[in-house]
Scaffold this active site. Structure first.
Site, PDB file in Angstrom:
ATOM      1  N   GLN A  78       0.834  -1.198   0.000  1.00 50.19           N
ATOM      2  CA  GLN A  78       0.000   0.000   0.000  1.00 50.19           C
ATOM      3  C   GLN A  78       0.868   1.247   0.000  1.00 50.19           C
ATOM      4  OE1 GLN A  78      -3.209   0.022   2.808  1.00 50.19           O
ATOM      5  NE2 GLN A  78      -4.008   1.931   2.004  1.00 50.19           N
ATOM      6  N   PHE A  79       1.158   1.748  -1.206  1.00 50.64           N
ATOM      7  CA  PHE A  79       2.018   2.923  -1.345  1.00 50.64           C
ATOM      8  C   PHE A  79       1.402   4.167  -0.713  1.00 50.64           C
ATOM      9  CE2 PHE A  79      -0.702   3.355  -5.026  1.00 50.64           C
ATOM     10  CZ  PHE A  79      -0.846   4.725  -5.175  1.00 50.64           C
ATOM     11  N   THR A  80       0.090   4.190  -0.541  1.00 51.27           N
ATOM     12  CA  THR A  80      -0.571   5.375   0.017  1.00 51.27           C
ATOM     13  C   THR A  80      -0.214   5.617   1.486  1.00 51.27           C
ATOM     14  OG1 THR A  80      -2.576   4.138   0.556  1.00 51.27           O
ATOM     15  CG2 THR A  80      -2.495   5.217  -1.609  1.00 51.27           C
TER      16      THR A  80
END
Length: 150
Positions: A78-80
């Site tokens: 999850q890059f966010t």
């Protein structure tokens, strides 16, 4: 490397209407990776997660680890998690590692987590549009950043 760990009574990941991962009691681990992350971050973080005492013992006290309860885990990229929201209202993801850096670290994290737990760890799919469903048990949610150790 940043992880959001949620103690769950069950969790699943679906991609294109197909369930690719499913667990009962255990941890859902959302993982964000930056360019500066290394194998040392992976080893520190997987050990911390595997041994984090957030499961209840016979007295109802959070005193047991994922290893001790023989719980399962799902790891979802999850890059966010590395969103910067300081300026404006549109998050910037400039800190998040690009796939050429992030994918090998993500795969290494999964492998190390499996070694630490001595069992298979389920996963989502890096870069895919995933639907993550969970029942947070407690609720218990812990955020750990390997670069901001206190």
């Amino acid at each position: 490397m940043k992880a959001v760990i949620q103690r769950v009574s069950n969790a699943s990941v679906t991609i294109d209407h197909k369930q690719v991962a499913s667990i009962n009691s255990g941890l859902l681990i959302l993982l964000g990776i930056v360019n500066e992350d290394t194998q040392e971050d992976i080893q520190w973080l997987t050990r911390k997660i595997a041994n984090l005492r957030i499961f209840e013992d016979e007295n109802g006290v959070m005193n047991r680890s994922l290893i001790e309860v023989d719980g399962d885990a799902i790891v979802v990229s999850q890059f966010t998690l590395h969103a910067s929201t300081k300026k404006g209202n549109r998050p910037s993801y400039i800190k998040a590692a690009k796939p050429d850096v992030a994918i090998p670290l993500y795969e290494s994290f999964i492998k190390q987590m499996q070694e630490d737990l001595s069992k298979k760890v389920q996963t989502g799919q890096f870069g895919a549009d995933m639907k993550v469903q969970l029942i947070n048990d407690g609720p218990v949610t812990i955020i750990i950043d390997s670069k901001n150790v206190e």
